[in-house]
Design an enzyme around this catalytic site. Structure first.
Site, PDB file in Angstrom:
ATOM      1  N   TYR A 136      -8.215 -28.105  -5.287  1.00 30.11           N
ATOM      2  CA  TYR A 136      -6.917 -28.548  -6.004  1.00 30.11           C
ATOM      3  C   TYR A 136      -7.232 -29.571  -7.012  1.00 30.11           C
ATOM      4  O   TYR A 136      -8.373 -29.384  -7.591  1.00 30.11           O
ATOM      5  CB  TYR A 136      -6.046 -28.864  -4.652  1.00 30.11           C
ATOM      6  CG  TYR A 136      -4.681 -29.125  -4.967  1.00 30.11           C
ATOM      7  CD1 TYR A 136      -4.047 -27.783  -5.454  1.00 30.11           C
ATOM      8  CD2 TYR A 136      -3.825 -29.980  -4.570  1.00 30.11           C
ATOM      9  CE1 TYR A 136      -2.512 -27.734  -5.842  1.00 30.11           C
ATOM     10  CE2 TYR A 136      -2.473 -30.031  -5.379  1.00 30.11           C
ATOM     11  CZ  TYR A 136      -1.776 -28.860  -5.628  1.00 30.11           C
ATOM     12  OH  TYR A 136      -0.541 -28.824  -5.840  1.00 30.11           O
TER      13      TYR A 136
ATOM     14  N   LYS B  50       3.381  -2.044   4.583  1.00 27.46           N
ATOM     15  CA  LYS B  50       2.935  -1.487   3.726  1.00 27.46           C
ATOM     16  C   LYS B  50       1.705  -2.373   3.403  1.00 27.46           C
ATOM     17  O   LYS B  50       0.588  -2.017   3.135  1.00 27.46           O
ATOM     18  CB  LYS B  50       3.672  -1.291   2.474  1.00 27.46           C
ATOM     19  CG  LYS B  50       3.275  -0.496   1.355  1.00 27.46           C
ATOM     20  CD  LYS B  50       3.734   0.915   1.529  1.00 27.46           C
ATOM     21  CE  LYS B  50       3.220   1.583   0.300  1.00 27.46           C
ATOM     22  NZ  LYS B  50       3.664   3.229   0.447  1.00 27.46           N
TER      23      LYS B  50
END
Ligand SMILES: NC(=O)c1ccc[n+]([C@@H]2O[C@H](COP(=O)([O-])OP(=O)(O)OC[C@H]3O[C@@H](n4cnc5c(N)ncnc54)[C@H](O)[C@@H]3O)[C@@H](O)[C@H]2O)c1
Length: 460
Positions: free
Chosen positions: A113, A168
């Site tokens: 970060y 899915k």
């Protein structure tokens, strides 16, 4: 005829007398009403009673209730609780995000970060293609729906479509290591859907459109393919077409026919049927005859939309008219992606010798497969409880794996055909027979073979 399956699996917690015959009484009661026991666990034992979890498969929600009622009717037995194992599996959803990098200390944090990440942002700003190298775009697919055609259940809306999209995404990860994320849009307006996908596209390496109703799905896919620099693939269309073309190649090997000599009836010219016809035509069949709810599609039919007009122009060489039963006479192959129970064995008998019947309407096929088998040489369905299940999971994970690995910007028919060939080739000559024309969805060789074929076609 449905059979008990894990889709309707329940666990019934019962209290029963601690007699020697208790287990036998309980299991017999379930068996008498047609339940199939998959587990029997004693969870508590006391001097005056035992508490047992009976897990069993049923045929439907009503059948699950019949099983519970049969247990309750036994002398001295009390049902404490009934758990639906399918609902239990969905509690809190089926997928999650996990970090690929360790964040143990300030050093890790400064690189993953701020401040370190700022240099990565600048690199991508200078060279946008670096997003494919330095971000999740490299391996991430959006599973986009508007909830307008959820399974065979119809227009359930975006929230109700989410469990399918999560499933899915789980399949993408399991079979091909692809990070897919559901994007269920709260609109069924074509322009809004196109714009929404365009706006989110920077994050993704591919777009999998799912359960979007025809004919809207055709325009959405075509326009997004024009606009985006990542592949856009409507699985209900092209995933199905890939699997059908693969299965047909092997079915024709079984019956010893060449596709160039075959007349193929495709019943259903919606999302699945249209894509099947387009891909099949590339294989050079003698003829394709398309049939929908209004009968055989021919050039002089009135009131056709763009999709049907294209089909009419490119099929039905002899200008046949009439209904499905007329189309079937003399046909070598039937491919159904339409509606349940449209014909019987007597119509299959009118087809050519060694007929091939793919009855793929879900959950109930166009013809009972056992009926079809009376006259057809090869029969396939979309169901897991019969041989030759044609299931899109054979195609879509490997297709996207290959597209992502090739960093493909588009998807083309040669890639779809390469995927179909790869699926068909998994079935070795010595394995091929009328009950085995497609590999199992759990065959670990399928997705890598499809991915490899698609990657090569994309790089060709
Ligand atoms: N792998 C698979 O097994 C698989 C894949 C895709 C679709 N399907 C099944 O195929 C069916 C169609 O899916 P879709 O997404 O293309 O739907 P869709 O709504 O886009 O199209 C349905 C088509 O069937 C036609 N039709 C409906 N009733 C008919 C009748 N009585 N006689 C002739 N034609 C009729 C309609 O006119 C339309 O052309 C569904 O049952 C779906 O579950 C199966």
């Amino acid at each position: 005829m449905p059979v008990p399956g894990p889709g309707y699996s329940i666990t019934v917690r019962v209290e029963a007398p601690p007699s020697a015959s208790a287990a036998g009484d309980l299991t017999s009661a379930v068996g008498r009403v047609g339940g199939v026991i998959t587990a029997f666990d004693v969870v508590e034992s006391h001097g005056d009673r035992v508490v047992v979890d009976i897990t069993c498969n049923a045929m439907s929600a009503n059948h699950a209730r019949d099983i519970t009622t049969a247990l309750e009717a036994l002398p001295g037995v009390a049902v404490r609780k009934v758990s639906d194992r399918t609902f239990l599996m969905h509690l809190g959803g089926k997928i999650e995000v996990s970090a690929k990098v360790a964040l143990r200390n300030r050093d890790d944090l400064s690189r993953a970060y701020t401040p370190g990440v700022a240099r990565i942002c600048q690199a991508i700003a200078e060279n946008p293609d670096d997003a494919r190298r330095l971000t999740i775009k490299r391996n991430t697919v959006a599973v986009v729906t508007d909830g307008s055609a959820v399974l065979g259940l119809g227009n359930l809306g975006p929230a109700a479509a989410l469990p399918v999209m999560e499933g899915k995404a789980a399949l993408f990860k399991k079979f091909a290591g692809v990070d897919a994320w559901p994007v269920c849009l709260d609109t069924q307006d074509t322009e809004e859907i196109i714009r929404a996908v365009e706006l989110i596209a920077p994050v993704y390496g591919g777009i999998n459109l799912e359960d979007i109703a025809a004919p809207r799905c055709f325009e959405i896919e075509a326009r997004l393919r024009e606009k985006l620099d990542i592949p856009v693939f409507h699985d209900d269309q092209h995933g199905t077409a890939i699997c059908v073309v693969a299965a047909l190649r092997n079915a024709l090997r079984v019956v010893g026919k060449d596709i160039a000599d075959c007349t193929i009836v495709v019943c259903g010219v919606g999302a699945a049927g249209s894509a099947i016809i387009r891909l099949l035509l590339q294989r050079g069949p003698a003829d394709v005859v398309a049939v929908d709810i209004d009968g055989i599609v021919h050039r002089d039919r009135e009131g056709m939309d763009t999709n049907l007009a294209w089909v009419a122009q490119n099929t039905n060489r002899d200008g046949k008219t009439g209904r499905l039963h007329d189309a079937l006479v003399g046909a070598d192959v039937f491919i159904g992606v339409s509606a349940p129970n449209l014909f019987g064995a007597e119509q299959v008998a009118t087809m050519a010798d060694d007929a091939v019947v793919f009855a793929l309407a879900n959950p109930d096929p166009e013809i009972d497969p056992l009926e079809a088998q009376r006259h057809a040489a090869v029969v396939a369905t979309g169901r897991s409880d019969y041989p030759n299940q044609i299931n899109n999971v054979l195609a879509f994970p490997g297709v996207f794996r290959g597209l992502l690995d090739a960093q493909a910007r588009t998807i083309t028919d040669p890639m779809l055909l390469a995927a179909a060939e790869a699926i068909a080739d998994i079935v070795a000559p010595e394995q091929l027979n009328p009950s085995f024309i497609v590999p199992s969805v759990f065959d670990a060789a399928v997705a890598p073979a499809v991915a490899d074929a698609v990657r090569r076609a994309a790089q060709a």
